[in-house]
Design an enzyme around this catalytic site. Structure first.
Site, PDB file in Angstrom:
ATOM      1  N   HIS A 181       1.006  -0.765  -0.489  1.00 13.77           N
ATOM      2  CA  HIS A 181       0.528   0.158   0.145  1.00 13.77           C
ATOM      3  C   HIS A 181       0.684   1.272  -0.058  1.00 13.77           C
ATOM      4  O   HIS A 181       0.724   2.318  -0.586  1.00 13.77           O
ATOM      5  CB  HIS A 181      -0.900   0.101   1.049  1.00 13.77           C
ATOM      6  CG  HIS A 181      -2.189  -1.093   1.414  1.00 13.77           C
ATOM      7  ND1 HIS A 181      -1.745  -2.383   0.916  1.00 13.77           N
ATOM      8  CD2 HIS A 181      -3.138  -0.972   0.635  1.00 13.77           C
ATOM      9  CE1 HIS A 181      -3.203  -2.667   0.726  1.00 13.77           C
ATOM     10  NE2 HIS A 181      -4.250  -2.028   0.895  1.00 13.77           N
ATOM     11  N   HIS A 222       0.207  -3.758   8.984  1.00 16.78           N
ATOM     12  CA  HIS A 222       1.569  -4.344   8.699  1.00 16.78           C
ATOM     13  C   HIS A 222       2.086  -4.102  10.359  1.00 16.78           C
ATOM     14  O   HIS A 222       1.427  -3.401  11.321  1.00 16.78           O
ATOM     15  CB  HIS A 222       1.905  -3.289   7.330  1.00 16.78           C
ATOM     16  CG  HIS A 222       1.940  -3.597   6.223  1.00 16.78           C
ATOM     17  ND1 HIS A 222       3.101  -4.728   5.528  1.00 16.78           N
ATOM     18  CD2 HIS A 222       0.905  -3.982   5.174  1.00 16.78           C
ATOM     19  CE1 HIS A 222       2.432  -5.261   4.294  1.00 16.78           C
ATOM     20  NE2 HIS A 222       1.434  -4.366   4.250  1.00 16.78           N
ATOM     21  N   ASP A 226       7.661  -2.351   8.572  1.00 15.29           N
ATOM     22  CA  ASP A 226       7.197  -2.296   6.953  1.00 15.29           C
ATOM     23  C   ASP A 226       6.867  -1.464   6.338  1.00 15.29           C
ATOM     24  O   ASP A 226       7.275  -0.523   5.061  1.00 15.29           O
ATOM     25  CB  ASP A 226       5.597  -3.460   6.735  1.00 15.29           C
ATOM     26  CG  ASP A 226       5.740  -4.515   7.780  1.00 15.29           C
ATOM     27  OD1 ASP A 226       7.100  -5.523   7.676  1.00 15.29           O
ATOM     28  OD2 ASP A 226       4.908  -5.319   7.882  1.00 15.29           O
TER      29      ASP A 226
END
Length: 315
Positions: A181, A222, A226
């Site tokens: 994302h 996450h 990350d």
């Protein structure tokens, strides 16, 4: 009023048709790059799907983001996805704005070639990273006790290639470092930072990227690492890849004319311009713009030519 609306509609339609023709010409030249970029997107999805088969749930790792940020919970996890969808759709619409608006700086085909190259390089690094070490997923459906935390081995190669699994790619596990994302969000923001024209939107886009980072961690999709790794990795990838790619032509200078075939009208105009230069004694070459002196019906290059002519006549 009706006449005004009809006139503006006609202008908008002509602008749209002209843009379509331009983009088709660019697409005919660059379709291979777009196709390669889309294939890379599929490979990335295939890799993220494949790592789910080897994911093993376990206790959620200690994370500073989980300690500092309150957990949104499963019922509010949609907030993060809603913001990401807004960023994604806003960028896509912006890349197609030249079809409608007069103030335009980019060409849609060329900007997507650039964006897909940034995405492909970032996603390649992501694949290498999350296959190197599989971490227990912090998301709710990846924890111990969830039915889809583990996937049974695929029954056929076709099942793997078609990305078939419970609830598809929306509920993957194992593809953690680093956040996909954030790859998309940062690539979009960095691209608009360079080619966008509204300063306020640029600042707002960076703010949304920061908010997106916090929401990803707060929704436990996450780990904090990350998101942190995505921030510096994507910025570095865009920085170095952008230097290797040819610069986009600036619409305001008409540089794209070099990429597109000349129409009959353009060819006639160019021929007339060249003839005009020849009649004025100018070949069009900037190195040939030298003063000329006319003596006895002859055009001389400069004073040296006059001196040589006089010497030849015995003067």
């Amino acid at each position: 009023m009706t006449l005004y609306i009809g006139r503006e509609s006609s202008k908008l339609w002509k602008r749209f048709c002209a843009e379509i023709a331009t983009e088709i010409n660019l697409l005919a030249v660059n379709w291979k790059y777009l196709l390669a970029g889309l294939i890379c997107q599929y490979i990335h999805g295939l890799a993220a799907h494949g790592v789910h088969y080897i994911h093993r749930p376990g206790p959620v790792l200690q994370d500073i983001g989980f300690i500092l940020l309150p957990e949104l919970g499963q019922d509010k996890a949609y907030i993060s996805e809603t913001l990401f969808t807004f960023i994604f759709l806003s960028f896509v619409l912006w890349t197609f704005h030249p079809f409608i608006f007069k103030s335009k700086k980019i060409y849609t085909v060329l900007i997507w070639c650039r964006v897909l190259s940034f995405l492909a390089c970032s996603q390649l690094l992501r694949i290498i990273t999350f296959y190197s070490t599989q971490l227990p997923g912090p998301n709710y459906h990846c924890r111990e006790g969830s039915k889809i935390a583990r996937l049974p081995p695929p029954e056929s190669v076709l099942e793997l290639l078609l990305l078939k699994s419970p609830r598809g790619m929306l509920y993957g596990c194992g593809d953690l470092i680093f956040s996909s994302h954030m790859i998309f969000s940062l690539v979009f923001v960095l691209t608009y930072q360079k080619y966008g024209m509204q300063r306020f939107i640029k600042q707002f886009a960076w703010l949304l990227a920061v908010i997106q980072s916090f929401l990803i961690v707060a929704s436990r999709k996450h780990y904090t690492v990350d998101v942190v790794v995505a921030w510096y990795t994507v910025n570095l990838v865009v920085f170095f890849v952008d230097k290797k790619l040819p610069e986009l032509p600036d619409r305001t200078t008409g540089a794209v004319a070099l990429l597109l075939p000349l129409s009959t009208k353009d060819k006639d105009s160019k021929t007339k311009e060249e003839n005009h230069k020849l009649l004025n004694g100018n070949s069009g070459d900037s190195m040939d713009w030298r003063p000329r002196i006319q003596v006895n019906g002859k055009i001389l290059e400069d004073g040296n030519g006059l001196h040589n002519d006089s010497a030849m006549n015995g003067a």
